[in-house]
Design a protein around this motif. Structure first.
Motif, PDB file in Angstrom:
ATOM      1  N   MET A   1       0.854  -1.165   0.000  1.00 19.52           N
ATOM      2  CA  MET A   1       0.000   0.000   0.000  1.00 19.52           C
ATOM      3  C   MET A   1       0.904   1.233   0.000  1.00 19.52           C
ATOM      4  SD  MET A   1      -3.096   0.935   2.616  1.00 19.52           S
ATOM      5  CE  MET A   1      -2.119   0.629   4.048  1.00 19.52           C
ATOM      6  N   ARG A   2       0.711   2.113  -0.947  1.00 14.93           N
ATOM      7  CA  ARG A   2       1.545   3.307  -1.013  1.00 14.93           C
ATOM      8  C   ARG A   2       0.859   4.465  -0.294  1.00 14.93           C
ATOM      9  NH1 ARG A   2      -1.353   3.209  -5.861  1.00 14.93           N
ATOM     10  NH2 ARG A   2      -2.078   5.294  -6.232  1.00 14.93           N
ATOM     11  N   GLN A  23      -7.287   2.403  -3.304  1.00 13.50           N
ATOM     12  CA  GLN A  23      -6.695   1.108  -2.975  1.00 13.50           C
ATOM     13  C   GLN A  23      -7.662   0.208  -2.193  1.00 13.50           C
ATOM     14  OE1 GLN A  23      -2.554   1.607  -1.417  1.00 13.50           O
ATOM     15  NE2 GLN A  23      -3.021   3.752  -1.729  1.00 13.50           N
ATOM     16  N   TRP A  24      -8.897   0.642  -2.025  1.00 16.44           N
ATOM     17  CA  TRP A  24      -9.874  -0.097  -1.235  1.00 16.44           C
ATOM     18  C   TRP A  24     -10.132  -1.476  -1.837  1.00 16.44           C
ATOM     19  CZ3 TRP A  24     -11.477   0.662   3.494  1.00 16.44           C
ATOM     20  CH2 TRP A  24     -12.611   0.000   3.959  1.00 16.44           C
ATOM     21  N   ASN A  25     -10.319  -2.455  -0.983  1.00 10.14           N
ATOM     22  CA  ASN A  25     -10.654  -3.838  -1.307  1.00 10.14           C
ATOM     23  C   ASN A  25      -9.509  -4.628  -1.920  1.00 10.14           C
ATOM     24  OD1 ASN A  25     -13.012  -4.643  -0.182  1.00 10.14           O
ATOM     25  ND2 ASN A  25     -14.284  -3.953  -1.866  1.00 10.14           N
ATOM     26  N   VAL A  26      -8.280  -4.203  -1.683  1.00 11.58           N
ATOM     27  CA  VAL A  26      -7.138  -5.028  -2.079  1.00 11.58           C
ATOM     28  C   VAL A  26      -7.109  -6.252  -1.169  1.00 11.58           C
ATOM     29  CG1 VAL A  26      -4.615  -5.152  -2.173  1.00 11.58           C
ATOM     30  CG2 VAL A  26      -5.794  -3.132  -3.025  1.00 11.58           C
ATOM     31  N   SER A  27      -7.236  -6.008   0.129  1.00 13.10           N
ATOM     32  CA  SER A  27      -7.320  -7.097   1.103  1.00 13.10           C
ATOM     33  C   SER A  27      -8.009  -6.570   2.359  1.00 13.10           C
ATOM     34  CB  SER A  27      -5.932  -7.634   1.464  1.00 13.10           C
ATOM     35  OG  SER A  27      -5.250  -6.712   2.290  1.00 13.10           O
ATOM     36  N   GLU A  28      -8.507  -7.488   3.175  1.00 12.49           N
ATOM     37  CA  GLU A  28      -9.168  -7.107   4.431  1.00 12.49           C
ATOM     38  C   GLU A  28      -8.199  -6.343   5.329  1.00 12.49           C
ATOM     39  OE1 GLU A  28     -12.527  -6.922   6.900  1.00 12.49           O
ATOM     40  OE2 GLU A  28     -12.394  -7.735   4.887  1.00 12.49           O
ATOM     41  N   GLN A  32      -8.476  -2.306   6.660  1.00  8.45           N
ATOM     42  CA  GLN A  32      -8.426  -1.796   8.037  1.00  8.45           C
ATOM     43  C   GLN A  32      -7.415  -0.663   8.146  1.00  8.45           C
ATOM     44  OE1 GLN A  32     -10.385  -2.756  10.878  1.00  8.45           O
ATOM     45  NE2 GLN A  32      -9.516  -0.801  11.489  1.00  8.45           N
ATOM     46  N   GLU A  33      -6.263  -0.829   7.519  1.00  4.53           N
ATOM     47  CA  GLU A  33      -5.244   0.229   7.523  1.00  4.53           C
ATOM     48  C   GLU A  33      -5.756   1.481   6.822  1.00  4.53           C
ATOM     49  OE1 GLU A  33      -1.109  -0.373   6.409  1.00  4.53           O
ATOM     50  OE2 GLU A  33      -1.333  -2.490   6.978  1.00  4.53           O
ATOM     51  N   ILE A  34      -6.365   1.286   5.666  1.00  8.66           N
ATOM     52  CA  ILE A  34      -6.909   2.417   4.906  1.00  8.66           C
ATOM     53  C   ILE A  34      -7.972   3.126   5.731  1.00  8.66           C
ATOM     54  CG2 ILE A  34      -8.301   3.035   2.885  1.00  8.66           C
ATOM     55  CD1 ILE A  34      -6.774   0.713   1.417  1.00  8.66           C
ATOM     56  N   PHE A  35      -8.862   2.355   6.353  1.00 11.51           N
ATOM     57  CA  PHE A  35      -9.924   2.933   7.169  1.00 11.51           C
ATOM     58  C   PHE A  35      -9.339   3.808   8.273  1.00 11.51           C
ATOM     59  CE2 PHE A  35     -13.059   2.978  10.559  1.00 11.51           C
ATOM     60  CZ  PHE A  35     -14.214   3.315   9.874  1.00 11.51           C
ATOM     61  N   GLN A  99     -17.517   9.974   5.859  1.00 12.32           N
ATOM     62  CA  GLN A  99     -18.059  10.552   4.624  1.00 12.32           C
ATOM     63  C   GLN A  99     -17.305  10.129   3.363  1.00 12.32           C
ATOM     64  OE1 GLN A  99     -20.980  12.219   4.672  1.00 12.32           O
ATOM     65  NE2 GLN A  99     -20.904  12.094   2.467  1.00 12.32           N
ATOM     66  N   PRO A 100     -15.967  10.081   3.359  1.00 20.72           N
ATOM     67  CA  PRO A 100     -15.276   9.664   2.131  1.00 20.72           C
ATOM     68  C   PRO A 100     -15.677   8.259   1.673  1.00 20.72           C
ATOM     69  CG  PRO A 100     -13.731  10.704   3.629  1.00 20.72           C
ATOM     70  CD  PRO A 100     -15.017  10.519   4.388  1.00 20.72           C
ATOM     71  N   PHE A 101     -15.938   7.363   2.611  1.00 17.15           N
ATOM     72  CA  PHE A 101     -16.368   6.008   2.254  1.00 17.15           C
ATOM     73  C   PHE A 101     -17.786   6.021   1.706  1.00 17.15           C
ATOM     74  CE2 PHE A 101     -13.243   5.629   5.664  1.00 17.15           C
ATOM     75  CZ  PHE A 101     -12.328   4.765   5.097  1.00 17.15           C
ATOM     76  N   LEU A 102     -18.644   6.817   2.331  1.00 15.50           N
ATOM     77  CA  LEU A 102     -20.038   6.903   1.892  1.00 15.50           C
ATOM     78  C   LEU A 102     -20.141   7.537   0.511  1.00 15.50           C
ATOM     79  CD1 LEU A 102     -21.703   8.109   5.224  1.00 15.50           C
ATOM     80  CD2 LEU A 102     -21.581   5.771   4.315  1.00 15.50           C
ATOM     81  N   GLN A 103     -19.334   8.552   0.253  1.00 14.58           N
ATOM     82  CA  GLN A 103     -19.376   9.229  -1.043  1.00 14.58           C
ATOM     83  C   GLN A 103     -19.005   8.287  -2.180  1.00 14.58           C
ATOM     84  OE1 GLN A 103     -16.761  12.547  -0.246  1.00 14.58           O
ATOM     85  NE2 GLN A 103     -18.480  13.920   0.182  1.00 14.58           N
ATOM     86  N   ARG A 104     -18.137   7.335  -1.897  1.00 17.01           N
ATOM     87  CA  ARG A 104     -17.723   6.374  -2.930  1.00 17.01           C
ATOM     88  C   ARG A 104     -18.544   5.100  -2.906  1.00 17.01           C
ATOM     89  NH1 ARG A 104     -11.569   6.072  -4.635  1.00 17.01           N
ATOM     90  NH2 ARG A 104     -11.087   8.291  -4.737  1.00 17.01           N
ATOM     91  N   ASN A 105     -19.463   5.019  -1.950  1.00 21.98           N
ATOM     92  CA  ASN A 105     -20.339   3.844  -1.844  1.00 21.98           C
ATOM     93  C   ASN A 105     -19.515   2.553  -1.747  1.00 21.98           C
ATOM     94  OD1 ASN A 105     -22.907   2.764  -1.594  1.00 21.98           O
ATOM     95  ND2 ASN A 105     -23.030   2.295  -3.777  1.00 21.98           N
ATOM     96  N   LEU A 106     -18.491   2.579  -0.890  1.00 22.35           N
ATOM     97  CA  LEU A 106     -17.606   1.423  -0.744  1.00 22.35           C
ATOM     98  C   LEU A 106     -18.238   0.362   0.140  1.00 22.35           C
ATOM     99  CD1 LEU A 106     -14.201   3.256  -0.291  1.00 22.35           C
ATOM    100  CD2 LEU A 106     -15.111   2.196  -2.347  1.00 22.35           C
TER     101      LEU A 106
END
Length: 127
Positions: A1-2, A23-28, A32-35, A99-106
């Motif tokens: 992850m960069r 980079q979302w959904n590369v791995s679980e 968690q790190e991204i979150f 909000q950033p997660f909701l805006q992208r509907n992840l």
């Protein structure tokens, strides 16, 4: 992850959030790190916008400024209780932080091609 920005301005923070979400959904584990990093960057952004120091924010939620640094860098996750205290102090809704997660509907659960996740109940049934 960069991830290698200094994030000293709101624009840099927004760019970092977008790069992380790409980079979302590369791995679980990566999710968690991204979150944690996105939540931390949201904290840093609102702190800048409210012109608060890390020390003032730390005192408001009863942690050290070093802990605020760790939150902002995504090194430590922030408990929901602490997020609520931050919301009150910084005058934002709880939703601000996600909000950033909701805006992208992840999605937060991995979804198979057939539309189901791999979650199995204790009785062995797909839920």
């Amino acid at each position: 992850m960069r991830y290698a920005r200094i994030n000293t301005s709101i624009d840099e923070i927004n760019n970092s959030v977008n790069e992380l979400l790409d980079q979302w959904n590369v791995s679980e584990r990566d999710n968690q790190e991204i979150f944690d990093k996105v939540i931390g960057l949201q904290l840093k952004k609102i702190r800048f916008m409210r012109k608060k120091t890390q020390t003032k924010v730390a005192k408001a939620i009863n942690v050290t400024f070093q802990q605020i640094q760790k939150y902002e860098k995504g090194k430590n996750g922030i408990s929901p209780f602490k997020i609520l205290k931050l919301c009150e102090f910084l005058r934002v809704d709880f939703e601000y932080f996600i909000q950033p997660f909701l805006q992208r509907n992840l999605n937060f659960n991995k979804i198979n091609k057939n539309g189901y996740d791999n979650t199995i109940s204790q009785q062995g049934e797909r839920i």
